[in-house]
Motif scaffolding. Structure first.
Motif, PDB file in Angstrom:
ATOM      1  N   VAL A   1       0.837  -1.193   0.000  1.00 56.66           N
ATOM      2  CA  VAL A   1       0.000   0.000   0.000  1.00 56.66           C
ATOM      3  C   VAL A   1       0.877   1.250   0.000  1.00 56.66           C
ATOM      4  N   GLU A   2       0.697   2.095  -1.010  1.00 56.98           N
ATOM      5  CA  GLU A   2       1.510   3.319  -1.065  1.00 56.98           C
ATOM      6  C   GLU A   2       0.805   4.461  -0.351  1.00 56.98           C
ATOM      7  N   GLY A   3      -0.520   4.357  -0.195  1.00 58.08           N
ATOM      8  CA  GLY A   3      -1.255   5.427   0.475  1.00 58.08           C
ATOM      9  C   GLY A   3      -2.713   5.070   0.597  1.00 58.08           C
ATOM     10  N   THR A   4      -3.460   5.949   1.234  1.00 59.86           N
ATOM     11  CA  THR A   4      -4.881   5.676   1.462  1.00 59.86           C
ATOM     12  C   THR A   4      -5.748   6.730   0.788  1.00 59.86           C
ATOM     13  N   TRP A   5      -7.013   6.407   0.684  1.00 57.22           N
ATOM     14  CA  TRP A   5      -8.000   7.392   0.276  1.00 57.22           C
ATOM     15  C   TRP A   5      -8.250   8.350   1.437  1.00 57.22           C
ATOM     16  N   ALA A   6      -8.789   9.508   1.082  1.00 58.66           N
ATOM     17  CA  ALA A   6      -9.252  10.449   2.104  1.00 58.66           C
ATOM     18  C   ALA A   6     -10.693  10.087   2.474  1.00 58.66           C
ATOM     19  N   ALA A   7     -11.146  10.557   3.620  1.00 61.62           N
ATOM     20  CA  ALA A   7     -12.523  10.303   4.039  1.00 61.62           C
ATOM     21  C   ALA A   7     -13.114  11.560   4.656  1.00 61.62           C
TER      22      ALA A   7
ATOM     23  N   LEU B   1     -16.887   8.341  -5.814  1.00 59.60           N
ATOM     24  CA  LEU B   1     -16.714   8.395  -4.355  1.00 59.60           C
ATOM     25  C   LEU B   1     -17.463   7.220  -3.730  1.00 59.60           C
ATOM     26  N   HIS B   2     -16.904   6.639  -2.693  1.00 61.08           N
ATOM     27  CA  HIS B   2     -17.635   5.621  -1.930  1.00 61.08           C
ATOM     28  C   HIS B   2     -18.455   6.357  -0.879  1.00 61.08           C
ATOM     29  N   ARG B   3     -19.726   6.002  -0.767  1.00 61.25           N
ATOM     30  CA  ARG B   3     -20.629   6.742   0.117  1.00 61.25           C
ATOM     31  C   ARG B   3     -21.434   5.782   0.972  1.00 61.25           C
TER      32      ARG B   3
ATOM     33  N   PHE C   1     -22.958   9.835   8.168  1.00 56.58           N
ATOM     34  CA  PHE C   1     -22.669   9.756   6.729  1.00 56.58           C
ATOM     35  C   PHE C   1     -21.161   9.679   6.510  1.00 56.58           C
ATOM     36  N   GLU C   2     -20.793   9.078   5.399  1.00 54.08           N
ATOM     37  CA  GLU C   2     -19.378   8.927   5.086  1.00 54.08           C
ATOM     38  C   GLU C   2     -19.162   9.040   3.575  1.00 54.08           C
ATOM     39  N   LEU C   3     -18.119   9.780   3.198  1.00 48.30           N
ATOM     40  CA  LEU C   3     -17.685   9.864   1.802  1.00 48.30           C
ATOM     41  C   LEU C   3     -16.204   9.536   1.753  1.00 48.30           C
ATOM     42  N   ARG C   4     -15.802   8.706   0.796  1.00 48.52           N
ATOM     43  CA  ARG C   4     -14.379   8.399   0.670  1.00 48.52           C
ATOM     44  C   ARG C   4     -13.943   8.555  -0.778  1.00 48.52           C
ATOM     45  N   GLY C   5     -12.765   9.121  -0.946  1.00 45.94           N
ATOM     46  CA  GLY C   5     -12.230   9.312  -2.288  1.00 45.94           C
ATOM     47  C   GLY C   5     -10.751   9.638  -2.210  1.00 45.94           C
ATOM     48  N   ARG C   6     -10.129   9.770  -3.393  1.00 43.93           N
ATOM     49  CA  ARG C   6      -8.692  10.037  -3.406  1.00 43.93           C
ATOM     50  C   ARG C   6      -8.377  11.504  -3.171  1.00 43.93           C
ATOM     51  N   ASP C   7      -9.348  12.355  -3.520  1.00 47.99           N
ATOM     52  CA  ASP C   7      -9.045  13.769  -3.657  1.00 47.99           C
ATOM     53  C   ASP C   7      -9.785  14.603  -2.597  1.00 47.99           C
ATOM     54  N   VAL C   8      -9.016  15.304  -1.771  1.00 46.93           N
ATOM     55  CA  VAL C   8      -9.582  16.118  -0.692  1.00 46.93           C
ATOM     56  C   VAL C   8     -10.469  17.239  -1.241  1.00 46.93           C
ATOM     57  N   VAL C   9     -10.056  17.826  -2.371  1.00 48.30           N
ATOM     58  CA  VAL C   9     -10.829  18.934  -2.953  1.00 48.30           C
ATOM     59  C   VAL C   9     -12.215  18.433  -3.359  1.00 48.30           C
ATOM     60  N   GLU C  10     -12.259  17.269  -3.971  1.00 51.84           N
ATOM     61  CA  GLU C  10     -13.558  16.731  -4.380  1.00 51.84           C
ATOM     62  C   GLU C  10     -14.434  16.415  -3.150  1.00 51.84           C
ATOM     63  N   LEU C  11     -13.807  15.895  -2.098  1.00 52.45           N
ATOM     64  CA  LEU C  11     -14.573  15.608  -0.879  1.00 52.45           C
ATOM     65  C   LEU C  11     -15.129  16.886  -0.277  1.00 52.45           C
TER      66      LEU C  11
ATOM     67  N   ARG D   1      -3.569   1.417  -3.392  1.00 49.46           N
ATOM     68  CA  ARG D   1      -4.068   2.298  -2.334  1.00 49.46           C
ATOM     69  C   ARG D   1      -5.060   1.545  -1.469  1.00 49.46           C
ATOM     70  N   SER D   2      -5.152   1.943  -0.226  1.00 44.59           N
ATOM     71  CA  SER D   2      -6.139   1.375   0.683  1.00 44.59           C
ATOM     72  C   SER D   2      -7.290   2.361   0.832  1.00 44.59           C
ATOM     73  N   VAL D   3      -8.511   1.853   0.718  1.00 40.69           N
ATOM     74  CA  VAL D   3      -9.660   2.724   0.946  1.00 40.69           C
ATOM     75  C   VAL D   3      -9.885   2.880   2.449  1.00 40.69           C
ATOM     76  N   ALA D   4      -9.682   1.796   3.188  1.00 40.72           N
ATOM     77  CA  ALA D   4      -9.912   1.802   4.635  1.00 40.72           C
ATOM     78  C   ALA D   4      -8.705   2.364   5.373  1.00 40.72           C
TER      79      ALA D   4
END
Ligand SMILES: [Zn+2]
Length: 422
Positions: free
Chosen positions: A212-218, A265-267, A290-300, A358-361
């Motif tokens: 894993v090189e990195g995670t998604w943002a949440a 986005l995972h929701r 509620f929860e939103l997960r994605g790679r990009d902080v700006v989009e979140l 990448r890890s989503v969790a």
């Protein structure tokens, strides 16, 4: 729940079966909530197994367990490997427990090799069980690793309350986990965690090992709608202020909006608390997580603002009041480049073709990395990506692959493969 026969040795399948029996209910998976009686039994099995293997057991004030191998003596750097033994309600057998037990087997094998004169370690090793990784009973999740790494104050963590109002301090006390015992190792120079993927990426890529090189943002938003309690019978419809209706509209608006504008986005809206929760009383207060997960902080950020605007619309339509009780952004983490590269190299040396992913969790390794402890996270496949469910499964050959890579990586770290390059 503790079985009489003592467990010794580094056979992963045997210790894994023993651990999987704790908190197990036929057809209903594993329920081993943090600081429950089942968690206590899991902790005792782990400590007993490790100490029979020659480890020294220490525990810190938040209940993290450290099975220590003082190979290189006082003052030498430390390497940690581990994960967590707590589970979700009706969770799987592999999530967390596999990582702790695989690290334990790796440590026992390396210890035997060292005792036989196989190699000279230049650091000490601890196998770690982090308290309340899951966040099922106590929020926030990643409690033990957060306290150890300094991100979460100890007193705040001990004061956390579960749904029944029981403080974490009292719950730990009740299972005999009270305060620091033994000499807890200092911050390590490296932490390695082996975990099941909980997704389908590895299987679809036909790989057995992921680095894993990195995670998604949440982004996690807790919305609470307040209406007015009233008799469900005689109260005129025009007078009703129904908080559950507002929450229902909020949930459907959230789903429609994110699906239409941010489909990747995972929701989720996964927890709902209503008060007073009587069939004869119009709901006065409804709280939704509620929860939103994605790679990009700006989009979140953009999606989160649109979602809150939709909640406000549902509030106006129902004559209720809205309170955003929590709105937190978890930044994406980047795991340690050098340690991850070493993990990838090691996997290749073991005959695997690791997938850089990448890890989503979130995982304990992410909490430690975010607090400046160089950390690596290695994944093995999860059948059909099933997680937090009794059907969670990882095949034995994938478990063996993970153990092989973890053992080889810990050997390189113990030999000084990480700090020597500094
Ligand atoms: Zn886990």
């Amino acid at each position: 729940m503790d079985s009489a026969a003592a467990m010794t040795g580094s056979d992963l399948a045997t210790i894994f079966d023993r651990m999987s029996a704790i908190g197990a209910h036929p057809g209903a998976g594993i329920t081993r909530l943090a600081a429950s009686a089942e968690d206590g039994a899991a902790r005792r099995l782990f400590a007993d197994w490790m100490s029979r293997g020659g480890a020294r057991i220490a525990q810190d004030a938040i209940g993290n367990q450290f099975a220590c191998f003082d190979w290189a003596g006082e003052g030498a750097p430390w390497v940690f490997a581990g994960s967590h033994l707590d589970s979700q309600p009706r969770g799987g057998r592999f999530d967390g427990a596999f990582g702790v037990l695989a690290a334990g087997c790796a440590a026992l094998d390396l210890d035997a090799e060292i005792r036989a004169g196989g190699f000279r370690p230049s650091c000490n090793l601890a196998v770690v069980n982090w308290t309340n990784e899951e966040g099922a009973r106590y929020q926030p999740s990643l409690t033990g690793s957060g306290v150890f790494s300094g991100a979460l104050p100890l007193d705040d963590a001990l004061a956390l309350k579960d749904g029944a109002g029981i403080a974490l301090r009292a719950a730990l006390d009740a299972i005999g986990v009270a305060g620091e015992t033994g000499s807890v190792p200092p911050r390590p120079e490296a932490y390695v965690e082996l975990h099941v993927e909980q997704g389908r990426v590895l299987t679809e890529a036909e790989r057995r090992i992921g680095v894993v090189e990195g995670t998604w943002a949440a982004r996690k938003i807790t919305a609470a709608w307040t209406g007015r309690a009233a008799h469900t019978g005689p109260t005129p419809m025009a007078d009703r202020r129904d908080a559950l209706l507002a929450a229902a509209r909020g949930i459907t608006a959230f789903e429609a909006l994110v699906a239409a504008h941010h489909p990747h986005l995972h929701r989720s809206a996964a927890r709902l608390v209503i008060e007073p929760n009587s069939p004869n009383v119009v709901v006065e207060r409804a709280t939704v997580w509620f929860e939103l997960r994605g790679r990009d902080v700006v989009e979140l950020d953009i999606a989160g603002r649109a979602v809150i605007a939709a909640f406000e619309k549902a509030t106006r339509e129902t004559g209720t009041r809205l309170e955003i009780a929590a709105d937190g952004l978890r930044a994406p983490a980047r795991m340690d480049d050098r340690l991850s590269a070493l993990a990838g190299d090691t996997a290749r040396a073991c005959g695997f073709d690791p997938l850089i992913m990448r890890s989503v969790a979130g995982h304990d390794a992410v909490a430690l990395q975010n607090a400046g402890i160089p950390s690596a996270l290695i994944f093995i496949p999860s059948v059909d990506g099933i997680a937090h469910h009794p059907d969670e499964l990882t095949h034995p050959e994938d478990m063996k692959a993970g153990l092989k890579v973890l053992t080889a990586l810990l050997r390189r770290l113990a030999e000084g493969g990480f700090h020597a390059e500094r």
